[in-house]
Design a protein around this motif. Structure first.
Motif, mmCIF file in Angstrom:
data_model
loop_
_atom_site.group_PDB
_atom_site.id
_atom_site.type_symbol
_atom_site.label_atom_id
_atom_site.label_comp_id
_atom_site.label_asym_id
_atom_site.label_seq_id
_atom_site.Cartn_x
_atom_site.Cartn_y
_atom_site.Cartn_z
ATOM 1 N N THR A 53 14.335 4.141 50.313
ATOM 2 C CA THR A 53 14.539 2.889 49.587
ATOM 3 C C THR A 53 15.446 3.079 48.373
ATOM 4 N N GLU A 54 15.546 4.276 47.852
ATOM 5 C CA GLU A 54 16.429 4.539 46.714
ATOM 6 C C GLU A 54 17.902 4.410 47.092
ATOM 7 N N ASP A 55 18.223 4.524 48.383
ATOM 8 C CA ASP A 55 19.601 4.452 48.849
ATOM 9 C C ASP A 55 20.040 3.034 49.210
ATOM 10 N N ILE A 56 19.121 2.105 49.244
ATOM 11 C CA ILE A 56 19.428 0.737 49.657
ATOM 12 C C ILE A 56 19.792 -0.105 48.446
ATOM 13 N N GLN A 57 20.920 -0.800 48.561
ATOM 14 C CA GLN A 57 21.377 -1.711 47.502
ATOM 15 C C GLN A 57 21.007 -3.137 47.891
ATOM 16 N N THR A 58 20.451 -3.880 46.952
ATOM 17 C CA THR A 58 20.130 -5.290 47.157
ATOM 18 C C THR A 58 21.048 -6.142 46.301
ATOM 19 N N ILE A 59 21.615 -7.169 46.903
ATOM 20 C CA ILE A 59 22.427 -8.155 46.192
ATOM 21 C C ILE A 59 21.775 -9.513 46.414
ATOM 22 N N LYS A 60 21.325 -10.129 45.357
ATOM 23 C CA LYS A 60 20.666 -11.437 45.461
ATOM 24 C C LYS A 60 21.694 -12.552 45.574
ATOM 25 N N GLY A 61 21.315 -13.591 46.303
ATOM 26 C CA GLY A 61 22.177 -14.750 46.489
ATOM 27 C C GLY A 61 22.539 -14.932 47.946
ATOM 28 N N ASN A 62 22.993 -16.137 48.273
ATOM 29 C CA ASN A 62 23.373 -16.468 49.637
ATOM 30 C C ASN A 62 24.806 -16.017 49.899
ATOM 31 N N VAL A 96 20.815 -9.199 56.301
ATOM 32 C CA VAL A 96 21.230 -10.403 55.588
ATOM 33 C C VAL A 96 20.105 -11.424 55.682
ATOM 34 N N TYR A 97 19.633 -11.875 54.522
ATOM 35 C CA TYR A 97 18.559 -12.858 54.431
ATOM 36 C C TYR A 97 19.179 -14.182 53.997
ATOM 37 N N TYR A 98 19.240 -15.136 54.913
ATOM 38 C CA TYR A 98 19.821 -16.450 54.661
ATOM 39 C C TYR A 98 18.723 -17.452 54.320
ATOM 40 N N PRO A 99 19.086 -18.544 53.620
ATOM 41 C CA PRO A 99 18.081 -19.571 53.350
ATOM 42 C C PRO A 99 17.783 -20.461 54.558
ATOM 43 N N SER A 100 18.658 -20.405 55.590
ATOM 44 C CA SER A 100 18.426 -21.195 56.803
ATOM 45 C C SER A 100 19.091 -20.499 57.991
ATOM 46 N N LYS A 101 18.864 -21.055 59.195
ATOM 47 C CA LYS A 101 19.419 -20.461 60.414
ATOM 48 C C LYS A 101 20.892 -20.801 60.634
ATOM 49 N N ARG A 102 21.468 -21.673 59.827
ATOM 50 C CA ARG A 102 22.815 -22.187 60.063
ATOM 51 C C ARG A 102 23.925 -21.139 59.956
ATOM 52 N N SER A 103 23.774 -20.171 59.100
ATOM 53 C CA SER A 103 24.863 -19.220 58.819
ATOM 54 C C SER A 103 25.083 -18.231 59.956
ATOM 55 N N GLN A 115 21.557 -7.134 60.753
ATOM 56 C CA GLN A 115 20.436 -7.947 61.202
ATOM 57 C C GLN A 115 20.361 -9.204 60.345
ATOM 58 N N LYS A 116 19.966 -10.306 60.958
ATOM 59 C CA LYS A 116 19.857 -11.589 60.275
ATOM 60 C C LYS A 116 18.387 -11.964 60.142
ATOM 61 N N PHE A 117 18.011 -12.396 58.934
ATOM 62 C CA PHE A 117 16.658 -12.848 58.656
ATOM 63 C C PHE A 117 16.740 -14.159 57.885
ATOM 64 N N ILE A 118 15.640 -14.877 57.852
ATOM 65 C CA ILE A 118 15.560 -16.122 57.092
ATOM 66 C C ILE A 118 14.565 -15.928 55.953
ATOM 67 N N ASP A 119 15.018 -16.226 54.734
ATOM 68 C CA ASP A 119 14.157 -16.203 53.554
ATOM 69 C C ASP A 119 14.636 -17.329 52.635
ATOM 70 N N LYS A 120 14.018 -18.496 52.767
ATOM 71 C CA LYS A 120 14.443 -19.681 52.016
ATOM 72 C C LYS A 120 14.342 -19.476 50.508
ATOM 73 N N GLU A 121 13.362 -18.715 50.082
ATOM 74 C CA GLU A 121 13.104 -18.534 48.656
ATOM 75 C C GLU A 121 13.950 -17.438 48.011
ATOM 76 N N ASN A 122 14.401 -16.460 48.795
ATOM 77 C CA ASN A 122 15.087 -15.302 48.214
ATOM 78 C C ASN A 122 16.232 -14.821 49.106
ATOM 79 N N PRO A 123 17.299 -15.625 49.260
ATOM 80 C CA PRO A 123 18.423 -15.152 50.074
ATOM 81 C C PRO A 123 19.065 -13.935 49.394
#
Length: 123
Positions: free
Chosen positions: A5-14, A68-75, A106-114
């Motif tokens: 987990t120390e090697d993984i970079q997280t970028i918040k936002g859609n 990639v965590y999107y707020p909806s399935k559209r992207s 991989q694509k995931f859906i997370d409406k609260e935290n894209p």
């Protein structure tokens, strides 16, 4: 992803889609492409958030793993990849995205935290 987990970079936002991030503008009768405000905002946010890979200047072949965590399935997943790889070049994490030998996305859906979570593996 199965990495430390120390090697993984997280970028918040859609993550915006590259195909929808340019508009045609006219300068003195000549058409040109310009980045939309949404793309400009995301790129600026990426610059500030990406601290693990900034200035790494990876110039060798690499593999790219991204969730990639999107707020909806559209992207579309594939359209976001180019935005992220271009952003990595901008912050000098990688020298050139043509050195990418493998992408696992991989694509995931997370409406609260894209967001995106990624790892670059040098070969």
């Amino acid at each position: 992803m199965e990495f430390n987990t120390e090697d993984i970079q997280t970028i918040k936002g859609n993550t915006p889609s590259k195909s929808n991030c340019y508009k045609i503008v006219n300068f003195n009768g000549h058409a040109s492409l310009a980045k939309t405000p949404a793309l400009q905002k995301y790129e600026e946010s990426f610059v500030w958030q990406c601290d693990k890979y900034r200035n790494k200047n990876i110039d060798s072949t690499f593999e790219f793993y991204i969730d990639v965590y999107y707020p909806s399935k559209r992207s579309d997943l594939d359209n976001s990849l180019k935005v992220v790889l271009d952003s990595l070049q901008r912050i000098k994490a990688i020298k050139n995205d043509n050195n990418c030998a493998k992408i696992v996305a991989q694509k995931f859906i997370d409406k609260e935290n894209p967001r995106i979570e990624f790892y670059i593996k040098e070969l």
